[in-house]
Design a protein around this motif. Structure first.
Motif, PDB file in Angstrom:
ATOM      1  N   VAL A 145       0.734  -1.296   0.047  1.00  0.00           N
ATOM      2  CA  VAL A 145      -0.073  -0.074  -0.086  1.00  0.00           C
ATOM      3  C   VAL A 145       0.976   1.219  -0.016  1.00  0.00           C
ATOM      4  N   LYS A 146       1.933   1.215   0.932  1.00  0.00           N
ATOM      5  CA  LYS A 146       2.621   2.495   1.114  1.00  0.00           C
ATOM      6  C   LYS A 146       3.470   2.688  -0.200  1.00  0.00           C
ATOM      7  N   TYR A 147       3.952   1.770  -0.883  1.00  0.00           N
ATOM      8  CA  TYR A 147       4.847   1.933  -2.103  1.00  0.00           C
ATOM      9  C   TYR A 147       4.149   1.877  -3.340  1.00  0.00           C
ATOM     10  N   ARG A 148       2.795   2.209  -3.504  1.00  0.00           N
ATOM     11  CA  ARG A 148       1.949   2.312  -4.528  1.00  0.00           C
ATOM     12  C   ARG A 148       2.304   3.446  -5.557  1.00  0.00           C
ATOM     13  N   ARG A 149       1.797   3.175  -6.900  1.00  0.00           N
ATOM     14  CA  ARG A 149       1.994   4.213  -7.877  1.00  0.00           C
ATOM     15  C   ARG A 149       1.131   5.322  -7.438  1.00  0.00           C
ATOM     16  N   PRO A 150       1.454   6.593  -7.711  1.00  0.00           N
ATOM     17  CA  PRO A 150       0.727   7.780  -7.541  1.00  0.00           C
ATOM     18  C   PRO A 150      -0.713   7.693  -8.199  1.00  0.00           C
ATOM     19  N   GLU A 151      -0.691   7.154  -9.275  1.00  0.00           N
ATOM     20  CA  GLU A 151      -1.678   6.999 -10.063  1.00  0.00           C
ATOM     21  C   GLU A 151      -2.442   5.536  -9.892  1.00  0.00           C
ATOM     22  N   GLY A 152      -3.894   5.512 -10.088  1.00  0.00           N
ATOM     23  CA  GLY A 152      -4.514   4.101  -9.654  1.00  0.00           C
ATOM     24  C   GLY A 152      -4.664   3.838  -8.094  1.00  0.00           C
ATOM     25  N   TYR A 153      -5.215   2.671  -7.833  1.00  0.00           N
ATOM     26  CA  TYR A 153      -5.240   2.105  -6.541  1.00  0.00           C
ATOM     27  C   TYR A 153      -4.521   1.046  -6.288  1.00  0.00           C
TER      28      TYR A 153
END
Ligand code: ADP
Length: 423
Positions: A325-333
């Motif tokens: 969750v923390k290192y997700r991409r800024p776009e999308g979920y």
């Protein structure tokens, strides 16, 4: 070679047939090997060995010395009065027959002892020996001691008897070496347990002492902010915020370090657990984080017979999910998929995300404590993966990551599982 009852005088022993000797000799060696393997108390197996040899060829005395620094110490003896044993408790290298054998590391067989006048045999002469045979106990090139047998009723041992004593001495030396290793290992284990306990106590004390001033920093910066925050310029407000955030980070760091030390030093109580239940609990405790980030989690049916400490297995899942969750991409979920496969004796789990990914050159270093690829804009102490790795390793498994930057990462970890566990 045959043994004659007459030559052994009053000593009772069985079997006088030529063809019975090899069989009895083999049985004696096999029984001795069994005793030596199953008994870890040298005095006990030396006593049993003496009885076996006595019934084989008739003996009255046995002495075993062990090397103790620069001298020999009597480890076992039979066939002489206790008072006499005390007087020969210590021998120097080169002293008497046993000391000479230890010094030369070669066996000595003496016959007609009562008739000779060599100084080295004066001790066994005074003990009434007629024939005496002493072997060095050598294992892997190291002298451990000596083993000797004597008789007062015959002037000499036969070649067959001497070679048998030689063979059992070799067996005894190996058994002694095994016991020494086991004792050393047990002592090292005790040292390690004590060192771990001290480390755990130290970590506990240190974390308590460190947390106290951190809490004070946090409380006072909050108090200051409430009291004079509105009167401060924006830049000064920011400085105050830095102090509060630094205190928070330090607090997380201390908790993380303490958790890592606990994993490192604490016992692993692995029992067969249902990974579905463990993961269900983790999902429950991560609910707020997952909802807030609108993460989608897809979970396969997980193995039931995983040999793990359930709370530690949960911690591994939790750290991996939190990172996904923390290192997700800024776009999308965030999209997370948890799967597992089983083979004979282990279960391999995978936690796949669609996050930022990890460059190939960092895929090993991220498991090192405090190693982070991200700056402080994403909170973290850099200990989550180190903790996960130690948990997995202490369970006898391994953890690794495959990743494509910009596409996502899949963390894999293997944990032993019950042989007949179901999927
Ligand atoms: P923390 O998250 O507290 O920084 P970790 O030990 O969990 O510490 O992770 C170490 C570093 O590995 C992180 O700082 C991050 O840079 C990187 N990392 C971990 N998990 C992922 C992931 N799923 N995707 C991308 N990078 C990751």
């Amino acid at each position: 070679m045959s043994l004659s009852a007459g030559r052994l005088g009053a000593t009772a022993y069985a079997g006088t047939q030529d063809d019975a000797v090899p069989a009895r000799r083999l049985k004696l060696l096999a029984d001795t090997a069994h005793d030596l393997l199953t008994n870890s108390e040298p005095r006990e197996f030396l006593a049993r060995l003496f009885q076996r040899l006595d019934s084989y060829c008739g003996l009255e005395a046995c002495f075993s010395y062990r090397v103790e620094g620069d001298h020999l110490r009597l480890a076992y003896c039979t066939g002489i009065p206790d008072g006499v044993a005390q007087t020969i408790d210590r021998l120097e290298f080169g002293e008497a027959v046993c000391g000479t054998v230890a010094q030369r590391q070669l066996p000595i067989a003496k016959e007609h002892v009562q008739d000779d006048d060599e100084p080295s045999t004066s001790l066994i002469r005074s003990l009434g020996m007629q024939a005496y045979c002493c072997h060095p106990l050598i294992a892997n090139g190291a002298l451990l001691g000596t083993l000797s047998y004597g008789t007062r009723t015959r002037p000499r041992f036969t070649a067959d008897e001497i070679s048998l004593m030689n063979a059992v001495s070799g067996q005894v030396a190996l058994a002694m070496e095994r016991i020494l290793y086991m004792r050393r290992l047990a002592a090292q284990n005790d040292d390690l347990t004590r060192a771990n306990e001290r480390l755990e106590q130290f970590a506990h004390g240190a974390s308590h002492d460190l947390k106290e001033p951190v809490r004070t920093m946090r409380n006072y910066s909050q108090l200051l902010s409430r009291r004079i925050g509105r009167k401060l310029q924006e830049e000064d407000q920011q400085l105050l915020e830095f102090v509060a955030n630094a205190a928070l980070r330090l607090d997380d760091l201390i908790d993380g370090l303490l958790a890592l030390i606990r994993i490192e030093t604490g016992p692993v109580s692995a029992t067969p657990v249902d990974a579905n239940e463990v993961f269900g609990d983790v999902l429950h405790s991560c609910r707020a984080l997952l909802d807030e980030s609108q993460a989608e989690v897809e979970v396969d049916v997980l193995p039931r017979g995983v040999l793990a400490d359930p709370s530690q297995l949960g911690q591994v899942f939790q750290n991996l999910i939190a990172n996904a969750v923390k290192y997700r991409r800024p776009e999308g979920y965030p999209r997370i998929r948890v799967c597992a496969r089983r083979d004979e004796s282990c279960a391999t789990f995978s936690v796949e995300d669609n996050g930022q990914g990890i460059p190939a050159e960092h895929r090993e270093s991220i498991f090192v404590p405090f190693r982070r690829l991200h700056d402080r804009s994403i909170a973290g102490a850099g200990l989550g993966l180190a903790i996960a790795e130690r948990i997995v390793q202490r369970h006898g498994g391994r953890i690794w990551v495959e990743s494509e930057p910009g596409v996502g990462s899949t963390f894999f970890f293997s944990i032993p599982a019950t042989e007949q566990g179901e999927r």
